[in-house]
Each structure stands twice: as C-alpha cells, then as structure tokens.
Design a protein around this motif. Structure first.
Motif, short mmCIF file in Angstrom:
data_model
loop_
_atom_site.label_atom_id
_atom_site.label_comp_id
_atom_site.label_asym_id
_atom_site.label_seq_id
_atom_site.Cartn_x
_atom_site.Cartn_y
_atom_site.Cartn_z
N MET A 1 1.02 -1.12 0.12
CA MET A 1 0.05 -0.12 0.12
C MET A 1 0.83 1.31 0.10
O MET A 1 1.86 1.37 1.00
CB MET A 1 -0.90 -0.12 1.33
CG MET A 1 -1.86 1.05 1.00
SD MET A 1 -2.83 1.15 2.74
CE MET A 1 -3.49 -0.36 2.95
N ARG A 2 0.46 2.11 -0.81
CA ARG A 2 1.22 3.46 -0.73
C ARG A 2 1.09 4.25 0.52
O ARG A 2 -0.27 4.26 0.91
CB ARG A 2 0.99 4.30 -2.23
CG ARG A 2 1.29 3.77 -3.30
CD ARG A 2 1.32 4.76 -4.45
NE ARG A 2 0.11 5.50 -4.34
CZ ARG A 2 -0.93 5.18 -5.20
NH1 ARG A 2 -1.24 4.11 -5.67
NH2 ARG A 2 -1.91 6.24 -5.09
N LEU A 3 2.15 4.90 1.09
CA LEU A 3 1.72 5.58 2.18
C LEU A 3 0.85 6.71 2.23
O LEU A 3 0.11 6.69 3.15
CB LEU A 3 3.14 6.33 2.71
CG LEU A 3 3.23 6.76 4.05
CD1 LEU A 3 2.59 6.07 5.28
CD2 LEU A 3 4.59 7.70 4.13
N LEU A 6 -2.62 5.24 2.67
CA LEU A 6 -3.00 4.81 3.92
C LEU A 6 -3.08 6.30 4.61
O LEU A 6 -4.08 6.34 5.65
CB LEU A 6 -1.77 4.18 4.49
CG LEU A 6 -1.69 3.56 5.95
CD1 LEU A 6 -2.91 3.03 6.17
CD2 LEU A 6 -0.52 2.92 6.29
N ASN A 10 -6.59 7.13 6.80
CA ASN A 10 -6.72 7.38 8.18
C ASN A 10 -7.41 9.04 8.28
O ASN A 10 -8.09 9.14 9.17
CB ASN A 10 -5.26 7.56 8.62
CG ASN A 10 -4.67 6.06 8.75
OD1 ASN A 10 -5.43 5.15 8.95
ND2 ASN A 10 -3.25 6.04 8.88
N ARG A 13 -11.06 8.77 8.08
CA ARG A 13 -11.56 8.03 9.27
C ARG A 13 -11.62 8.99 10.37
O ARG A 13 -12.81 9.34 11.09
CB ARG A 13 -10.64 7.06 9.86
CG ARG A 13 -11.49 6.13 10.98
CD ARG A 13 -10.74 4.86 11.18
NE ARG A 13 -9.34 5.28 11.52
CZ ARG A 13 -8.29 4.89 10.59
NH1 ARG A 13 -8.42 4.14 9.49
NH2 ARG A 13 -6.91 5.23 11.23
N THR A 23 -8.74 -3.16 -3.18
CA THR A 23 -7.44 -3.63 -3.42
C THR A 23 -7.79 -4.66 -4.41
O THR A 23 -8.60 -5.82 -4.34
CB THR A 23 -6.98 -4.34 -2.35
OG1 THR A 23 -6.74 -3.32 -1.29
CG2 THR A 23 -5.48 -5.13 -2.40
N GLU A 24 -6.99 -4.90 -5.49
CA GLU A 24 -6.97 -5.87 -6.36
C GLU A 24 -6.01 -7.15 -5.79
O GLU A 24 -4.79 -6.90 -5.93
CB GLU A 24 -6.63 -5.60 -8.02
CG GLU A 24 -7.02 -6.90 -8.98
CD GLU A 24 -6.76 -6.46 -10.35
OE1 GLU A 24 -6.83 -5.07 -10.66
OE2 GLU A 24 -6.53 -7.36 -11.35
N LEU A 25 -6.51 -8.17 -5.47
CA LEU A 25 -5.68 -9.15 -4.78
C LEU A 25 -4.48 -9.88 -5.45
O LEU A 25 -3.46 -10.09 -5.24
CB LEU A 25 -6.43 -10.26 -4.18
CG LEU A 25 -7.40 -9.63 -2.85
CD1 LEU A 25 -8.32 -10.65 -2.16
CD2 LEU A 25 -6.46 -9.03 -1.81
N ASN A 27 -2.87 -8.43 -8.04
CA ASN A 27 -1.52 -7.66 -8.40
C ASN A 27 -1.30 -6.55 -7.36
O ASN A 27 -0.13 -5.78 -7.41
CB ASN A 27 -1.63 -6.85 -9.93
CG ASN A 27 -3.02 -6.13 -9.91
OD1 ASN A 27 -3.40 -5.97 -8.96
ND2 ASN A 27 -3.21 -5.75 -10.98
N GLY A 28 -2.14 -6.35 -6.40
CA GLY A 28 -1.72 -5.39 -5.26
C GLY A 28 -2.29 -3.96 -5.54
O GLY A 28 -1.93 -3.04 -4.85
N GLN A 30 -4.18 -0.62 -5.77
CA GLN A 30 -4.98 -0.33 -4.66
C GLN A 30 -5.79 1.25 -5.34
O GLN A 30 -5.08 1.92 -5.87
CB GLN A 30 -4.59 0.02 -3.54
CG GLN A 30 -4.37 -1.38 -2.86
CD GLN A 30 -3.62 -1.47 -1.54
OE1 GLN A 30 -2.47 -0.75 -1.64
NE2 GLN A 30 -4.18 -2.24 -0.69
N SER A 56 -16.01 -4.94 5.91
CA SER A 56 -15.03 -5.12 4.68
C SER A 56 -15.40 -6.58 4.05
O SER A 56 -15.90 -7.45 4.87
CB SER A 56 -13.61 -5.26 5.46
OG SER A 56 -13.46 -3.79 5.90
N PHE A 67 -10.60 -6.72 -3.06
CA PHE A 67 -10.94 -6.77 -1.53
C PHE A 67 -11.25 -5.36 -1.04
O PHE A 67 -10.64 -4.35 -1.56
CB PHE A 67 -9.80 -7.26 -0.42
CG PHE A 67 -10.28 -7.13 0.77
CD1 PHE A 67 -11.15 -8.28 1.29
CD2 PHE A 67 -9.91 -6.35 1.71
CE1 PHE A 67 -11.53 -8.49 2.67
CE2 PHE A 67 -10.15 -6.37 3.14
CZ PHE A 67 -11.04 -7.46 3.56
N THR A 69 -11.81 -2.81 1.72
CA THR A 69 -11.68 -2.15 3.21
C THR A 69 -12.64 -1.06 3.39
O THR A 69 -12.37 0.08 3.04
CB THR A 69 -9.86 -1.82 3.38
OG1 THR A 69 -9.11 -2.93 3.09
CG2 THR A 69 -9.97 -1.58 4.83
#
Lengths: 233, 107
Positions: A1-3, A6, A10, A13, A23-25, A27-28, A30, A56, A67, A69
């Motif tokens: 995940m790119r910072l 993230l 946050n 939230r 997230t595409e599981l 290939n990662g 997002q 989720s 996926f 989240t």
C-alpha cells in the motif's frame, strides 16, 4: 500500500467521512474511493452496499478478485430529553453497539442516578449541539415535546443532514413543529425527512416499547436505504 | 491503547514516520468459525514488532514471518491458514476454521 493512500484513509476516518479502499488481490493495485465519490464510481452499487453494511469484504468483479476495506464512521445517537424513553434507550443502544448521548438542560431530569453509564449533558441544545459535529452518521431523537429544547437540536440536525431525525409528539404537535421550521427557512424536502410521530408503527405502549420502535427505525434508516450523502453524490 | 483496527492503521503511519519498514496484513476471507472477522488488521515492522491481530494469536507468528518476506521483495501475497491446509501441522487454527490473509508492504 502506498503511504499516501494509507494516510488518506486515516484522514477520512479521523474526519468521520466514509471511504472504501479497493485492493485487487492478484496484483496489489489499490485505490481509495471517498464516500462522496462513490455514486460516480464504476463499482458504485457494490461499494454502496458494502458501506451500508459497514463491513469489509471480498468481491468478484469482471473476473477480478477485489477486497474492499470499508470504513464507515461509527454511528452516534443523540437523544434530546432525559426522559423515561431515553432511560430505556440507554441499555438498548449499548447492546446494539451504538454510541448514545443524552442532552437535557433540566437538571432534575438529567441526573446520573437516572442515567448510569451514559454520556449525559445537562445543557441547552443550542449551546452544546454546535460542538458535537453532527453528520450523516448521526441520529437525532427529539423527545421532550418542548419546542424551547427540541427545536434548536432539530434545526441543527436538519442542516447537518443527519441520517435519522425522529420527533416525539402527536400529528398536531408535529404540524406546529413544521410551521416553526418553515419559518426558519427549512424546505419541505428536508422536513419530509423527519420521522414523526417517532418510531416504527408496532403499537408500542410502554416507554421501553417506544424505545424499541425508535431503535428499529434508526436501524432501518441506517441499513435499508442509501445514506443521504451517497444518494446526493 | 490499541482499541480498534482503525487505530492499528494509524500506528502503521506512525511507524513509517519513524523510518521503520511496515507491512499490513488483512483478513480477506474466512470459512467456518474464524476468530477475527474479515477486515481485521495486523501491522508488522521490519524487526518483527506487531500490533493488532488476524486470529486469536494462533497464526500471527507465521504472518509476521511472511511479512518479512514481503518487506524484502515488496510483493504482496495471500496466505491461507486452517485445518485443511498442510501447514496446519505447523500453524493451524484450533477453532477449526480457515482464514486467508493478505500481506502488503507500505511504501
């Protein structure tokens, strides 16, 4: 995940704004979809459903395993009036996992003896409600019948687009309430969002039964139909 | 205090700000009786410190080990734990459930 992603998640939230990280599981890959952008997203319906459920989950879309989240802000309920119905609301909302605050300037009503283990504010709604940050994940219940106490909170809830607004009182009382709100410049569209008389029509008689009908109505407003923000977006 | 999965994601940013390598593990699928729901997070740093949980403590050790591989090559991966898995002899879920965990680096 790119910072950055993230951090953005946050930030949403912390601001009590809904968001979904997709997230595409395989290939990662997002991306973050903010609540306000969901309606325009290719996955709108899937994201909307996940957000309403507040959970989720994994989904399959066009052969891709995704996926989600899901970040839905926790629901808060405010009751104006430290009355008998609110006393019943307190343990029920705790069981259902909602965060309840009771507001009543009448110190004879708002006593810790009557409301053990509940957030209780013995203050006037016009003083305290502006500090509460009402939003689309807030439910407002007006339970005093007294315009002096109820109306300032009602106005604030309408302006903040709370997902649920319920007001106790007969149809006649409510008609007068609507007149007062129109005089404050609130349009009929917004006024039609007020649940009055408050609670589902299940023939409730006792304060506890009325509390059940109110909580049921809040849950239905939360889970059954899109939240206002998602519809409007 | 680490009260929720949300706080755990804040920790990931804090750790990153301290210059630590950080990976996030997320429960993406569960079958049967699983101890932690889908969406639960475990945040791991390059030294093997972690916060949060993806199970009741049964498989965290294995996830932490996986995280060090993810941090080494930067490639996210999914791992499955449970009684039906051959790794059950090493790390399994005593509850009899199965979970899939997605582990990714924060970069």
């Amino acid at each position: 995940m790119r910072l950055e992603l993230l951090k953005a998640l946050n930030d949403e939230r912390a601001a009590r704004r809904p968001a979904v990280l997709v997230t595409e599981l395989a290939n990662g890959e997002q991306r973050l979809v903010k609540g306000a952008d969901i309606a325009a997203d290719p996955l709108a319906e899937i994201l909307d459903t996940a957000l309403r459920a507040g959970k989720s989950r994994g989904v399959e879309h066009e052969g891709k395993n995704l996926f989600l989240t899901v970040q839905a802000p926790p629901v808060r309920i405010f009751c104006i009036g430290a009355v008998h119905i609110s006393q019943a609301m307190a343990p029920m909302t705790a069981l259902a996992g909602f965060d309840l605050t009771i507001i009543d300037p009448r110190t004879a009503f708002a006593t810790p003896e009557r409301f053990p283990n509940v957030a209780l504010l013995a203050e006037w709604p016009q003083d305290v409600v502006p500090k509460l940050g009402l939003d689309q994940y807030t439910a407002m219940c007006l339970l005093t019948h007294d315009p002096k106490i109820d109306d300032p909170a009602l106005l604030a809830a309408l302006k903040a687009d709370c997902f649920y607004i319920g007001a106790l009182g007969s149809r006649k009382t409510h008609a007068k309430r609507l007149e007062r709100m129109r005089a404050e410049g609130i349009g009929d569209n917004a006024l039609s969002r007020i649940h009055a008389p408050i609670g589902l029509d299940i023939g409730s008689v006792t304060p506890a039964e009325i509390a059940v009908s109110i909580l049921g109505e809040i849950i239905a407003a939360l889970r059954k139909k899109p939240l206002r923000a998602e519809k409007a977006a | 205090m680490i009260a929720s999965d949300d706080d755990i994601l804040s920790t990931a940013v804090d750790w990153k700000a301290q210059g630590r390598k950080v990976a996030i593990a997320t429960v993406v699928e569960t079958w049967g009786s699983a101890p932690r729901p889908v969406g639960s997070h475990l945040v791991i740093d390059g030294e093997g410190n972690f916060v949060g949980s993806v199970s009741g403590g049964c498989v965290e050790g294995a996830v932490v080990a996986e995280a060090s591989d993810v941090l080494a090559d930067g490639k996210p991966r999914s791992i499955e734990f449970g009684v039906a898995d051959e790794t059950a002899w090493r790390v399994g879920l005593s509850c009899g459930g199965r979970i899939r965990v997605y582990v990714e680096a924060v970069n």
